[in-house]
Design a protein around this motif. Structure first.
Motif, PDB file in Angstrom:
ATOM      1  N   ARG A 248       0.807  -1.222   0.000  1.00 58.14           N
ATOM      2  CA  ARG A 248       0.000   0.000   0.000  1.00 58.14           C
ATOM      3  C   ARG A 248       0.841   1.274   0.000  1.00 58.14           C
ATOM      4  NH1 ARG A 248      -3.731  -1.556   4.999  1.00 58.14           N
ATOM      5  NH2 ARG A 248      -1.871  -2.777   5.495  1.00 58.14           N
ATOM      6  N   VAL A 249       2.116   1.142  -0.343  1.00 58.12           N
ATOM      7  CA  VAL A 249       2.970   2.331  -0.413  1.00 58.12           C
ATOM      8  C   VAL A 249       2.539   3.178  -1.618  1.00 58.12           C
ATOM      9  CG1 VAL A 249       5.321   3.155  -0.774  1.00 58.12           C
ATOM     10  CG2 VAL A 249       4.899   1.167   0.692  1.00 58.12           C
ATOM     11  N   PRO A 250       2.369   4.489  -1.442  1.00 57.03           N
ATOM     12  CA  PRO A 250       1.959   5.354  -2.568  1.00 57.03           C
ATOM     13  C   PRO A 250       2.906   5.227  -3.754  1.00 57.03           C
ATOM     14  CG  PRO A 250       1.826   6.544  -0.483  1.00 57.03           C
ATOM     15  CD  PRO A 250       2.501   5.237  -0.178  1.00 57.03           C
ATOM     16  N   ALA A 251       2.338   5.337  -4.933  1.00 62.32           N
ATOM     17  CA  ALA A 251       3.110   5.152  -6.160  1.00 62.32           C
ATOM     18  C   ALA A 251       4.148   6.242  -6.382  1.00 62.32           C
ATOM     19  CB  ALA A 251       2.164   5.086  -7.358  1.00 62.32           C
ATOM     20  N   ASP A 252       3.966   7.406  -5.734  1.00 62.95           N
ATOM     21  CA  ASP A 252       4.895   8.505  -5.974  1.00 62.95           C
ATOM     22  C   ASP A 252       6.147   8.433  -5.093  1.00 62.95           C
ATOM     23  OD1 ASP A 252       3.589   8.993  -3.614  1.00 62.95           O
ATOM     24  OD2 ASP A 252       3.158  11.109  -4.023  1.00 62.95           O
TER      25      ASP A 252
ATOM     26  N   ARG B  71      11.585   5.121  -6.178  1.00 64.00           N
ATOM     27  CA  ARG B  71      11.914   3.703  -6.169  1.00 64.00           C
ATOM     28  C   ARG B  71      13.187   3.407  -5.378  1.00 64.00           C
ATOM     29  NH1 ARG B  71      10.433  -0.743  -8.798  1.00 64.00           N
ATOM     30  NH2 ARG B  71       8.940   0.446 -10.045  1.00 64.00           N
ATOM     31  N   ASP B  72      14.215   4.297  -5.470  1.00 64.45           N
ATOM     32  CA  ASP B  72      15.450   4.025  -4.753  1.00 64.45           C
ATOM     33  C   ASP B  72      15.222   4.068  -3.238  1.00 64.45           C
ATOM     34  OD1 ASP B  72      14.927   6.723  -4.798  1.00 64.45           O
ATOM     35  OD2 ASP B  72      17.041   7.324  -4.954  1.00 64.45           O
ATOM     36  N   LYS B  73      14.370   5.012  -2.787  1.00 65.28           N
ATOM     37  CA  LYS B  73      14.049   5.084  -1.363  1.00 65.28           C
ATOM     38  C   LYS B  73      13.248   3.861  -0.941  1.00 65.28           C
ATOM     39  CE  LYS B  73      11.817   7.984   2.118  1.00 65.28           C
ATOM     40  NZ  LYS B  73      11.064   9.254   2.363  1.00 65.28           N
ATOM     41  N   LEU B  74      12.309   3.449  -1.784  1.00 60.88           N
ATOM     42  CA  LEU B  74      11.462   2.296  -1.484  1.00 60.88           C
ATOM     43  C   LEU B  74      12.301   1.026  -1.376  1.00 60.88           C
ATOM     44  CD1 LEU B  74       8.494   1.461  -1.114  1.00 60.88           C
ATOM     45  CD2 LEU B  74       8.428   0.969  -3.561  1.00 60.88           C
ATOM     46  N   THR B  75      13.252   0.878  -2.282  1.00 65.24           N
ATOM     47  CA  THR B  75      14.105  -0.306  -2.265  1.00 65.24           C
ATOM     48  C   THR B  75      14.952  -0.353  -1.003  1.00 65.24           C
ATOM     49  OG1 THR B  75      14.215  -0.366  -4.679  1.00 65.24           O
ATOM     50  CG2 THR B  75      15.937  -1.532  -3.478  1.00 65.24           C
ATOM     51  N   ALA B  76      15.488   0.793  -0.605  1.00 64.74           N
ATOM     52  CA  ALA B  76      16.309   0.837   0.601  1.00 64.74           C
ATOM     53  C   ALA B  76      15.485   0.488   1.843  1.00 64.74           C
ATOM     54  CB  ALA B  76      16.941   2.220   0.756  1.00 64.74           C
TER      55      ALA B  76
END
Length: 225
Positions: free
Chosen positions: A47-51, A54-59
């Motif tokens: 449910r993480v917002p699409a905006d 990606r690099d932050k999300l991966t970390a």
């Protein structure tokens, strides 16, 4: 609840708890824990917002998975059977509190007539079962006894100091229930809860989560299948 007077013919095959929806169980058998961690991480980031970059999300995802794997490894070192973790409704995993369930076995002792006897004093039971992890003195424990689902239970509460040399940066509040397994006098189930509160193991959050765990243990029931 089982009849407390009647002795069961055989030990239970399991147990059940009324676990809230925002807590999850991670079985610690080989293969199952790894799959559970992957599933939990996937669910947490679904449910993480699409905006979100990606690099932050991966970390963040890698860090969460690292922390979960470390928690699994620690629980396995303690020879736990299952680990339970809280998951916030927002989908974030909160590792500030957790509990594990494991088995412990008493060493048989010979009585005056040479027969193997049962240890019945709760304080003696606690010392025998817990002395192996550095707590041999009951003066260091908040110790009480009672029953869980009709079985003798010993409850221990203590604060464990931080140990930076082992990667443990914060002190934690520990509560352990040692519950006699019906039908097997030498076997005990150990439910071990840990919380760091909001950074202080004696703060209001720690008090509230300890009260929650005590309430949860009132829902504990043995099962025979």
């Amino acid at each position: 609840m089982a009849d407390p007077v009647a002795e069961p013919d055989s030990p239970p095959t399991g147990y059940r708890l009324l676990l809230p929806e925002d807590w999850v169980q991670i079985p610690l058998r080989p293969g199952e824990a790894e799959e559970a961690v992957r599933s939990l991480v996937t669910s947490a980031f679904a449910r993480v917002p699409a905006d979100v970059p990606r690099d932050k999300l991966t970390a963040l995802r890698l860090e969460l998975e690292r922390r979960l794997r470390a928690a699994v490894a620690e629980a396995r070192r303690a020879k736990a059977l299952e680990m339970y973790l809280p998951v916030k409704l927002a989908g974030e995993v909160n590792l500030g509190a957790s509990f594990t369930v494991s088995n412990a076995r008493l060493t048989a002792r010979s009585g005056p007539d040479g027969d193997l006897g049962r240890v019945s004093d709760p304080a003696e039971i606690a010392v025998q079962l817990l002395s192996g992890n550095g707590a041999a003195s009951t003066s260091e424990m908040d110790l009480s006894s009672g029953e869980v689902d009709g079985a003798l239970a010993v409850r221990r509460e203590r604060v464990v100091p931080a140990a930076p040399e082992r990667g443990v940066e914060l002190a934690s509040r520990r509560v352990e229930y040692l519950v006699a397994v019906p039908g097997d006098p030498s076997q005990w189930l150990v439910a071990a809860f840990s919380t760091i509160g909001a950074g202080n193991p004696r703060d209001d959050l720690a008090d509230a989560t300890v009260e929650w765990f005590d309430a949860l243990m009132t829902t504990f029931r043995w099962s025979w299948t």
